[in-house]
Write a protein that holds these residues in place. Structure first.
Motif, short mmCIF file in Angstrom:
data_model
loop_
_atom_site.label_atom_id
_atom_site.label_comp_id
_atom_site.label_asym_id
_atom_site.label_seq_id
_atom_site.Cartn_x
_atom_site.Cartn_y
_atom_site.Cartn_z
N UNK A 84 -8.97 59.79 -18.12
CA UNK A 84 -9.30 61.12 -17.58
C UNK A 84 -10.80 61.37 -17.70
N UNK A 85 -11.34 61.01 -18.87
CA UNK A 85 -12.77 61.16 -19.11
C UNK A 85 -13.56 60.40 -18.04
N UNK A 86 -13.14 59.17 -17.79
CA UNK A 86 -13.84 58.34 -16.80
C UNK A 86 -13.79 58.99 -15.43
N UNK A 87 -12.63 59.55 -15.08
CA UNK A 87 -12.51 60.19 -13.77
C UNK A 87 -13.48 61.37 -13.68
N UNK A 146 -17.18 60.17 -13.56
CA UNK A 146 -17.46 59.48 -12.29
C UNK A 146 -17.61 60.48 -11.16
N UNK A 147 -16.73 61.46 -11.14
CA UNK A 147 -16.83 62.51 -10.11
C UNK A 147 -18.19 63.20 -10.17
N UNK A 148 -18.59 63.57 -11.40
CA UNK A 148 -19.87 64.25 -11.56
C UNK A 148 -21.01 63.35 -11.11
N UNK A 149 -20.95 62.08 -11.51
CA UNK A 149 -22.03 61.16 -11.17
C UNK A 149 -22.12 60.94 -9.67
N UNK A 150 -20.97 60.79 -9.02
CA UNK A 150 -20.98 60.54 -7.57
C UNK A 150 -21.56 61.73 -6.82
N UNK A 206 -13.41 48.60 -10.13
CA UNK A 206 -13.11 48.48 -8.69
C UNK A 206 -13.39 49.77 -7.91
N UNK A 207 -13.03 50.93 -8.49
CA UNK A 207 -13.22 52.18 -7.75
C UNK A 207 -14.70 52.45 -7.52
N UNK A 208 -15.49 52.29 -8.59
CA UNK A 208 -16.92 52.58 -8.46
C UNK A 208 -17.57 51.58 -7.50
N UNK A 209 -17.14 50.33 -7.59
CA UNK A 209 -17.66 49.30 -6.70
C UNK A 209 -17.39 49.69 -5.24
N UNK A 210 -16.16 50.14 -4.97
CA UNK A 210 -15.79 50.50 -3.60
C UNK A 210 -16.65 51.66 -3.08
N UNK A 211 -16.76 52.71 -3.90
CA UNK A 211 -17.55 53.86 -3.45
C UNK A 211 -19.01 53.47 -3.27
N UNK A 212 -19.54 52.71 -4.23
CA UNK A 212 -20.94 52.30 -4.15
C UNK A 212 -21.22 51.49 -2.88
N UNK A 213 -20.33 50.52 -2.60
CA UNK A 213 -20.53 49.70 -1.41
C UNK A 213 -20.37 50.53 -0.14
N UNK A 269 -17.69 70.02 -12.21
CA UNK A 269 -16.42 70.39 -12.83
C UNK A 269 -15.81 69.17 -13.53
N UNK A 270 -16.03 67.99 -12.94
CA UNK A 270 -15.55 66.76 -13.57
C UNK A 270 -16.15 66.57 -14.95
#
Lengths: 618, 495
Positions: A195-198, A201-205, A259-266, A164-165
């Motif tokens: 918004x696009x990035x959000x 990122x949601x889809x990728x995660x 920072x957000x992607x780094x946090x989730x990735x780690x 959906x993202x």
């Protein structure tokens, strides 16, 4: 012309499927499927040299577009390269409904190529969701078990939630630029880009099994082992990383993105490591490790080194695929994938050796290639601070720990008597060996100068690791391997079960149960309640209609009779005739029907009168 | 004469069957199939002749009737009508060819089918408001008899309820049509003239009343929540081919009418009402999906997804009409999407209802829990059902996605929040269809289905044609979008 790359495997699987069904000769099936996939590989190589592209117009506004960039060329080469041996293994080793399985896997490879080659969001979205649907069909391959169907749906729904993202991202891009091409992404306003990035990122995660979506990969274990190998190593799970890797130049302008992607990735790298370290199930161990390693790739993207993510994707793929295949062969023989079962099953010497090489690559032990790319991730993370670098090293240690556990189980089986588990045929064995050979052949990346070479080829930067980072990382790897092996060997020898904390971790920190309780069950409850309500509303509607009819019929008898007689024209006559036929059919509620007709006629008359009046005044 | 012939051939075919009591069941079936192919072929010829760069209405055929009142026999096609009419003709051919238990009255069954075909195609081909209304009401008659005589469960009850409820809808429609007609100057039922005139522009409260009546009439037909309650009963008790026509063709009359009349002839009023209509559409999307998820009966579940899908179509129409100028790109997309949704929903849900009929023919039950493990026993049925289900949940590469993507992109440009909320619908539909597939095809095969036959050649070929089109539109919709663009250019961009 680039369309040939995704089309070839998709069409070939459709055309070959009927043939595979009537002549179920395994070698023929394995070879023809591999030829198709390798031909796809050749097409990519050829197309990259010849500068192929592709366009298909849906309308003035929507264009599908394919193209190759240095990064996607590598990804498009890795996909069939890893898929071919896996598919060969599947065709030689798996059992029931083999033609379906192989055809789906070949088509899957084609759709994944479409995803990699896409140069606009529509093409991407198409491939993105079809990959999900095909994975549903593959995970639910053994349909006799209802649970597998449930798992397949769970995997599809979890990833579609993330999709959906991607939809939202596409809407934003179209609204901002009037097209969906990647090339126009730079024209968006900062707020829209955010918004696009959000969305992406949601889809990728979700696709790449990161927190909080990670548990779907456990469900995906319901598929046959080669399916897991295909999903984890080369296709579905990779989609998220491959997407963000391509979009990184656009996304890095969004302040929160890195920072957000780094946090989730780690977080996923550590949690996935803990999950894999505690799971008593060999396939789930590998699944946890997949989430963890894709977490590391996201760390690289977040730190601004997409090429590092790409290299780790490729090297992870060639090492993870044989691990799944070997686990599949052993689990097949053992009658289950629990580590203690595998520990009780002898595995052929050659497979064990191949497994050892792959598992050391998983552990991140130099001079194997995957160790180099992991060091690169650490060096990239170090640019963002010491803590990220340390956490990457810790994730590496965990990786070594569960690699040790895996090896302990396989080693324990070495001395057992009985029929040794092995891949059934030359093709199946060959597939495993080829993949392990690729693992070994990747070792020269440690040589000085390789970085410059790769950097030129991929037109991207690589990070420089400091000596103490390497030392820390190597120390943790060795410690992890030693502890993991010892710990697991002892546990297996003692035959002790898993502890509570282990079970908690192995269930992905209870996330699936949480989702079940907070989303699935409430939605189901609402659905059932609404369905009941709606059922009652149906009856209420009937009662109301009937009541209205009764009232009208009464009113009609009292006042409307003369009007009915007075207007025996057009519609009324037509309806009257139909009405008489209804009487022949049944007679219970006809007065309702007549009264409704009467209302119609009255209304028409009123309007006509009104019309005459207004017509007269104008 | 091509359009008049399109309407006349099935009617004559029906009359032949009606007036020839001695004809055998086999003949009636073959005759009906042969006759039903004619409109399909003629509409394809019309498609080939249609000039995508030309005027909005083409292939117009006109005969005066009551000139003083502005009534006439006027037929014609725009891109939207062409797409929907061609799809409808195909559904009719498929539904007529599909095997069904005609209870010893094959002649009557096929006669009503052909009659219904003329009435249905008439709705889409009419260029005259009165003609439109007459055809609109005649479809009720045809469907009433098909459900009442060949349905199962409580067919007569279901048929009458369907009839009464939708007749109530067409009553409002009639009032609205008359209101519109009487405001025109000179008085005319000619749709083209009414679109040019915009008779109720600046008419204030009266325009509002007429618009409300139109919306109510079409909302019942479409159906939008909360006017959908006639739908499930009618669907469950109708014979499968009639269900396929009800969902595939009759529901489209609501959304098609919405575009053809209030949207085109009352632009200003429609723009003012667009937002509440869009909200109602979003409610329908989510409500339809959730209620479908709560159903345990296969046919009811499919029936409620119609509420969801038609909600998308209405959302697209509302977004397209939301303003008189500006955001043309987005609004054109929304309108094109709404049209593709009508075509896609017709093909996909038509196929799904036919599939439900195949289950009924084999097992005499629609309860999902009664089935299971059929993947191995009936692989063709499983494959076709899976494809249709994925098409309905909006999987890319299939027609439903093309429609929904256009609608969402278009709506997002006008009502971003509504588009985002409506997007949740595709998640719920995914869940409900996957669960349906799980209960039908996964698990151990129950003892009672050990001898269930797979799809017959006829069933498979009808479903294959429908689903092949779904795939073609899904992969390369350019041909369809091109035809539709002829109308959106006029309706949205005003040229």
């Amino acid at each position: 012309m680039l369309w040939l790359v995704p089309l070839l495997p998709v069409l070939a699987s459709v055309l070959l499927y009927p043939w595979w069904k009537v002549s179920p000769s395994r070698p023929a099936m394995a070879l023809s499927a591999m030829v198709v996939v390798l031909a796809t590989l050749a097409l990519v190589a050829w197309g990259a040299g010849a500068g192929w592209g592709g366009q298909l117009g849906w309308s003035d506004r929507l264009q599908l577009e394919l193209g190759l960039t240095p990064l996607t060329t590598v990804a498009a080469l890795v996909v069939p390269l890893v898929a071919a041996p896996i598919i060969g293994f599947a065709a030689s080793h798996e059992g029931e409904r083999l033609p379906r399985l192989v055809a789906l896997m070949v088509a899957f490879t084609g759709v994944m190529e479409l995803l990699v080659l896409a140069r606009d969001l529509l093409t991407l979205l198409i491939a993105w969701e079809i990959v999900g649907a095909l994975s549903w069909a593959l995970i639910g391959h053994q349909f006799q078990d209802r649970e597998r169907g449930r798992h397949a749906s769970q995997a599809f729904l979890t990833t579609r939630t993330g999709d959906l993202g991607l939809y939202i991202a596409a809407f934003v891009v179209f609204q901002q630029t009037g097209t969906l091409a990647y090339d126009s992404l730079g024209q968006m306003s900062p707020a829209a880009t955010s918004v696009f990035a959000a969305g992406v990122t949601l889809a990728a995660l979700s696709k790449s099994a990161q927190l909080p979506f990670a548990p779907w990969l456990f469900s995906a274990m319901s598929g046959p082992a080669p399916v897991s190998a295909l999903l984890h190593a080369a296709t579905m799970v990779a989609a998220g990383v491959l997407l963000l890797m391509q979009l990184q130049p656009i996304l890095q302008g969004v302040p929160w993105f890195g920072p957000a992607l780094m946090t989730v990735g780690l977080a996923t790298a550590i949690c996935g490591g803990l999950v894999a370290s505690s799971s008593g199930h060999a396939k789930q161990l590998l699944a946890g490790s997949t989430s963890a390693h894709y977490g590391l790739m996201f760390v690289a993207v977040a730190a601004g080194y997409p090429a590092v993510a790409l290299v780790h994707f490729a090297l992870h793929g060639v090492m993870k695929a044989p691990l799944f295949l070997i686990t599949g062969a052993a689990g097949h023989q053992a009658g289950g994938y629990e580590l203690h079962r595998i520990a009780a099953t002898p595995v052929s010497r050659a497979l064990r050796l191949a497994g050892l090489v792959a598992v050391l690559a998983l552990a991140g032990l130099p001079p194997l290639g995957a160790a180099w790319s992991k060091e690169q991730v650490m060096a990239a993370a170090a640019h963002s601070g010491l803590l990220p670098a340390f956490l990457v090293a810790l994730a590496g240690g965990l990786s070594a720990f569960y690699a040790g556990r895996w090896q302990a189980a396989f080693q324990a089986g070495a001395g057992r008597a009985g029929q040794a588990a092995d891949a059934d045929s030359v093709v199946a064995r060959g597939g495993v060996y080829v993949l392990v050979l690729l693992v070994v052949l990747a070792s020269p990346v440690w040589l000085p100068g390789s970085k410059a070479l790769l950097g030129d080829w991929l037109a991207s930067a690589f990070a420089t690791a400091r000596w103490w980072e390497l030392a820390l990382s190597l120390a943790l790897v060795l410690l992890g391997l030693f502890l993991g092996y010892r710990f697991s060997a002892q546990q297996l020898a003692a035959g002790s079960g898993t502890a509570t904390w282990q079970r908690f971790l192995a269930q992905w920190l209870m996330l699936p149960g949480l989702a079940q309780r907070t989303i699935v069950r409430p939605v189901d409850a609402v659905a059932v309640r609404l369905a009941t309500l709606d059922d009652r509303a149906v009856d209420a509607g009937v009662r109301a209609t009937a009541g209205l009819g009764d009232w009208l019929a009464g009113a009609g008898t009292r006042a409307g009779e003369w009007l009915l007689d007075g207007l025996p024209e057009g519609l009324a006559r037509l309806s009257g005739r139909a009405g008489r036929s209804i009487v022949q059919l049944q007679s219970g509620m006809t007065h309702h029907y007549y009264s409704t007709i009467a209302v119609g006629v009255i209304a028409m008359a009123v309007i006509l009168v009104l019309g005459l009046l207004t017509g007269g005044s104008s | 004469m091509i359009l008049t012939t399109t309407l006349a051939v099935p009617l004559i075919g029906a009359l032949v069957l009606a007036l020839w009591p001695g004809c055998s069941d086999t003949f009636a079936r073959r005759w009906a199939m042969a006759v039903s192919v004619v409109p399909l072929v003629l509409l394809l010829v019309a498609w080939a002749r249609f000039d995508t760069g030309g005027a909005m209405f083409q292939l117009v055929e006109e005969a005066t009737w009551v000139p003083s009142l502005g009534m006439g026999f006027r037929l014609g096609l725009d891109g939207i009508a062409l797409a929907i009419a061609a799809m409808s003709a195909l559904i009719f051919t498929g539904a007529i060819a599909y095997p069904v238990d005609t209870r010893g009255a094959a002649r009557q069954y096929y006669a009503w089918m052909l009659f219904l075909e003329t009435a249905s195609l008439g709705v889409f081909l009419a260029l005259d408001l009165l003609l439109f209304y007459v055809f609109f009401d005649l479809t009720l008659v045809g469907m009433y008899f098909l459900i009442g005589r060949w349905g199962h469960g409580k067919p007569q009850y279901a048929a009458l309820k369907f009839f009464l409820y939708t007749l109530l809808g067409s009553l409002f429609l009639l009032l609205a049509i008359l209101g519109l007609y009487l405001s025109a100057d000179p008085l005319t039922f000619d749709m083209r003239a009414l679109i040019r005139q915009q008779p109720l522009a600046g008419a204030g409260a009266f325009a509002g009343v007429v618009m409300a009546a139109f919306l109510l009439g079409f909302a019942i037909k479409t159906p939008l929540m909360p006017f959908h309650t006639w739908l499930p009963r009618a669907h469950v008790d109708a014979p499968a081919p009639a269900s396929a026509i009800l969902a595939g063709v009759l529901l489209k009359m609501g959304t098609y009418g919405l575009i053809r009349i209030p949207y085109s002839m009352m632009r200003e009023t429609f723009a003012a009402w667009a937002f509440p209509l869009a909200v109602l559409a979003v409610v329908s999307i989510l409500y339809g999906a959730l209620v479908a998820l709560g159903q345990k009966d296969m046919k009811r579940r499919i029936a409620y997804t119609s509420v969801n899908h038609m909600g998308y179509a209405v959302l697209g129409i509302a977004a397209a009409g939301a303003m008189l100028g500006g955001s043309e790109a987005a609004r054109s997309m929304a309108m094109a999407g709404a049209t593709v949704e009508m075509v896609a929903h017709g093909l996909i849900t038509g196929a799904l209802f036919l599939i439900a009929g195949s289950f009924w023919q084999r097992g005499e039950t629609y309860e999902l829990a009664d089935y299971g493990g059929l993947s191995g026993q009936t692989p063709k049925l499983a494959g076709v059902t899976t494809l249709a289900a994925f098409a309905s949940l909006g999987l890319p590469g299939l027609a439903g996605f093309v429609a929904e993507f256009h609608i969402f992109v278009g709506t997002f440009g006008v009502y971003p929040w509504l588009a985002a909320i409506a997007l949740l619908g595709i998640l719920i539909t995914a869940a409900l269809f996957l669960r349906m597939l799980q209960s039908l095809f996964f698990g151990q095969l129950p003892e009672r289905w050990k001898t269930m036959p797979d799809l017959s050649a006829v069933e498979l070929s009808v479903l294959s044609v429908l689903l092949l089109l779904v795939v073609i539109i899904g992969v390369y919709p350019a041909e369809l979008l091109d035809v539709i663009a002829t109308s959106t250019r006029a309706l949205v961009e005003g040229n």
